[in-house]
Design an enzyme around this catalytic site. Sequence first.
Site, PDB file in Angstrom:
ATOM      1  N   GLY A   1       0.822  -1.214   0.000  1.00 30.08           N
ATOM      2  CA  GLY A   1       0.000   0.000   0.000  1.00 30.08           C
ATOM      3  C   GLY A   1       0.855   1.263   0.000  1.00 30.08           C
ATOM      4  O   GLY A   1       2.098   1.193   0.007  1.00 30.08           O
TER       5      GLY A   1
ATOM      6  N   TYR B   1     -16.760   3.033   6.525  1.00 33.76           N
ATOM      7  CA  TYR B   1     -15.292   3.025   6.656  1.00 33.76           C
ATOM      8  C   TYR B   1     -14.870   3.614   8.002  1.00 33.76           C
ATOM      9  O   TYR B   1     -14.096   3.001   8.747  1.00 33.76           O
ATOM     10  CB  TYR B   1     -14.673   3.820   5.497  1.00 33.76           C
ATOM     11  CG  TYR B   1     -13.203   4.112   5.661  1.00 33.76           C
ATOM     12  CD1 TYR B   1     -12.240   3.105   5.534  1.00 33.76           C
ATOM     13  CD2 TYR B   1     -12.760   5.411   5.938  1.00 33.76           C
ATOM     14  CE1 TYR B   1     -10.888   3.385   5.686  1.00 33.76           C
ATOM     15  CE2 TYR B   1     -11.414   5.696   6.083  1.00 33.76           C
ATOM     16  CZ  TYR B   1     -10.476   4.680   5.956  1.00 33.76           C
ATOM     17  OH  TYR B   1      -9.133   4.955   6.119  1.00 33.76           O
TER      18      TYR B   1
HETATM   19  N1  LIG Z   1      -5.517   6.648   2.099  1.00 33.57           N
HETATM   20  C1  LIG Z   1      -5.951   7.648   2.864  1.00 33.57           C
HETATM   21  O1  LIG Z   1      -6.316   8.741   2.374  1.00 33.57           O
HETATM   22  C2  LIG Z   1      -6.012   7.506   4.362  1.00 33.57           C
HETATM   23  C3  LIG Z   1      -6.537   8.559   5.135  1.00 33.57           C
HETATM   24  C4  LIG Z   1      -6.585   8.404   6.533  1.00 33.57           C
HETATM   25  C5  LIG Z   1      -6.119   7.238   7.106  1.00 33.57           C
HETATM   26  N2  LIG Z   1      -5.627   6.239   6.344  1.00 33.57           N
HETATM   27  C6  LIG Z   1      -5.150   5.005   7.010  1.00 33.57           C
HETATM   28  O2  LIG Z   1      -3.749   4.905   6.811  1.00 33.57           O
HETATM   29  C7  LIG Z   1      -3.373   3.527   6.707  1.00 33.57           C
HETATM   30  C8  LIG Z   1      -2.567   3.303   5.435  1.00 33.57           C
HETATM   31  O3  LIG Z   1      -3.402   3.672   4.318  1.00 33.57           O
HETATM   32  P1  LIG Z   1      -2.901   3.511   2.806  1.00 33.57           P
HETATM   33  O4  LIG Z   1      -3.400   4.694   2.069  1.00 33.57           O
HETATM   34  O5  LIG Z   1      -1.450   3.144   2.774  1.00 33.57           O
HETATM   35  O6  LIG Z   1      -3.778   2.239   2.368  1.00 33.57           O
HETATM   36  P2  LIG Z   1      -3.663   1.378   1.036  1.00 33.57           P
HETATM   37  O7  LIG Z   1      -2.776   2.049   0.058  1.00 33.57           O
HETATM   38  O8  LIG Z   1      -5.052   1.011   0.644  1.00 33.57           O
HETATM   39  O9  LIG Z   1      -2.890   0.079   1.558  1.00 33.57           O
HETATM   40  C9  LIG Z   1      -3.500  -0.922   2.322  1.00 33.57           C
HETATM   41  C10 LIG Z   1      -2.892  -2.245   1.915  1.00 33.57           C
HETATM   42  O10 LIG Z   1      -3.519  -3.293   2.681  1.00 33.57           O
HETATM   43  C11 LIG Z   1      -3.781  -4.359   1.784  1.00 33.57           C
HETATM   44  N3  LIG Z   1      -4.846  -5.243   2.222  1.00 33.57           N
HETATM   45  C12 LIG Z   1      -6.180  -4.969   2.311  1.00 33.57           C
HETATM   46  N4  LIG Z   1      -6.857  -6.085   2.641  1.00 33.57           N
HETATM   47  C13 LIG Z   1      -5.945  -7.079   2.780  1.00 33.57           C
HETATM   48  C14 LIG Z   1      -6.021  -8.460   3.093  1.00 33.57           C
HETATM   49  N5  LIG Z   1      -7.200  -9.053   3.316  1.00 33.57           N
HETATM   50  N6  LIG Z   1      -4.897  -9.198   3.152  1.00 33.57           N
HETATM   51  C15 LIG Z   1      -3.697  -8.621   2.898  1.00 33.57           C
HETATM   52  N7  LIG Z   1      -3.541  -7.312   2.584  1.00 33.57           N
HETATM   53  C16 LIG Z   1      -4.654  -6.557   2.517  1.00 33.57           C
HETATM   54  C17 LIG Z   1      -4.215  -3.643   0.521  1.00 33.57           C
HETATM   55  O11 LIG Z   1      -4.263  -4.499  -0.573  1.00 33.57           O
HETATM   56  P3  LIG Z   1      -5.343  -4.183  -1.763  1.00 33.57           P
HETATM   57  O12 LIG Z   1      -4.867  -2.914  -2.408  1.00 33.57           O
HETATM   58  O13 LIG Z   1      -5.248  -5.394  -2.617  1.00 33.57           O
HETATM   59  O14 LIG Z   1      -6.671  -4.012  -1.090  1.00 33.57           O
HETATM   60  C18 LIG Z   1      -3.153  -2.555   0.420  1.00 33.57           C
HETATM   61  O15 LIG Z   1      -1.977  -3.016  -0.207  1.00 33.57           O
HETATM   62  C19 LIG Z   1      -4.679   2.729   6.793  1.00 33.57           C
HETATM   63  O16 LIG Z   1      -4.891   2.308   8.107  1.00 33.57           O
HETATM   64  C20 LIG Z   1      -5.751   3.746   6.415  1.00 33.57           C
HETATM   65  O17 LIG Z   1      -7.014   3.428   6.971  1.00 33.57           O
HETATM   66  C21 LIG Z   1      -5.546   6.349   4.985  1.00 33.57           C
END
Ligand SMILES: NC(=O)c1ccc[n+]([C@@H]2O[C@H](COP(=O)([O-])OP(=O)(O)OC[C@H]3O[C@@H](n4cnc5c(N)ncnc54)[C@H](OP(=O)(O)O)[C@@H]3O)[C@@H](O)[C@H]2O)c1
Length: 307
Positions: free
Chosen positions: A10, A134
């Site tokens: 991610g 979410y």
């Molecule tokens: N993105 C934002 O704007 C944002 C804002 C506030 C907080 N956050 C928080 O910050 C953290 C990091 O976010 P991020 O943007 O880096 O998220 P991301 O890019 O969506 O990365 C999450 C990773 O987890 C993997 N994943 C999901 N389900 C899975 C499973 N069942 N088994 C194994 N891997 C799995 C995803 O794979 P897939 O891609 O295949 O699903 C993805 O590679 C998270 O806790 C998120 O809630 C994010």
Amino acid sequence: MKILLTGAAGQLGRELIPLLGARGQLVVTDRITPNTAGENWVEMDISSGESTEGLLRHFDPDLIVNAAAYTAVDAAEAEPETAFEINAKLPDRMARWAKQHDARLLHYSTDYVFDGKSAEPYRETDAPDPQSVYGQSKLAGELAIKASGCSHAVLRTSWVYSSHGKNFVLSMLDLARKNPALKIVDDQRGCPTWAGNLALASCKVIAKWQQRDFANLKGVFHYCDDRSLSWYEFARLIFGFAVKSGLIESGPDLTAVPSEEFPQAAQRPNWSVLDTHRIGAGFGIKPASFNQSLQVVIDELVKKDRS
Ligand SMILES: NC(=O)c1ccc[n+]([C@@H]2O[C@H](COP(=O)([O-])OP(=O)(O)OC[C@H]3O[C@@H](n4cnc5c(N)ncnc54)[C@H](OP(=O)(O)O)[C@@H]3O)[C@@H](O)[C@H]2O)c1
């Protein structure tokens, strides 16, 4: 120190890999294996209790860094069970394992746990009231970690972007290549945060935990970069930086519009600004410069374009 990083493919996970690799023996996992994966990569879907507990039992980490999450905010409205499985049950299992095995857990959450009705930056002590599935699933994850009693930090952040993955910067640049004019929402405000800065903040937390005086510091902490913007203002800056850096020839014409013009499945908070004083006072972490960070990401994209 043995470290297990989940969600390694991610936005945040990718930024964490080199930093965590320098801090201990690192095993990384996600449900896909990218071309760049090293020998320490385990491809696994960790949505079931069996897979997570098998991984934890096998590797027996001292520290779990859980960057895995279900982040499809609108899709979560239609599949709440999947969102809760990854955002609530997974951290619950990890936290209970960490408690039993005297390990630590570093986890991430979101500004979307708040209802967005405030006019002041949200503090960790403000009552959450998520308006989307979410946000509810992420809050359930936070509460499960707290209830487990394990040593933990939950870093709440907002509007994460990087030069890879799915995020607003890449969506805007993609749209700009196809459209001469764009309408952008101007009544939702938050703090765009580069995944690289969140990864750096994470490593500072880990480094402090290794010092005796900070070993018991735990709970929820807000981290975001140093500027609050509306999506419209963010888009203007993205195009300004991208044109100046030669990534695109010219930016599209932008019109600021209210959220009602873009009905979405999930309701988003109008105000998502986070107060970061607690992480500053506790761990000495200050918000990084938004301007410098956006430039870093645009530079990375220019480099990718030219290679
Ligand atoms: N993105 C934002 O704007 C944002 C804002 C506030 C907080 N956050 C928080 O910050 C953290 C990091 O976010 P991020 O943007 O880096 O998220 P991301 O890019 O969506 O990365 C999450 C990773 O987890 C993997 N994943 C999901 N389900 C899975 C499973 N069942 N088994 C194994 N891997 C799995 C995803 O794979 P897939 O891609 O295949 O699903 C993805 O590679 C998270 O806790 C998120 O809630 C994010």
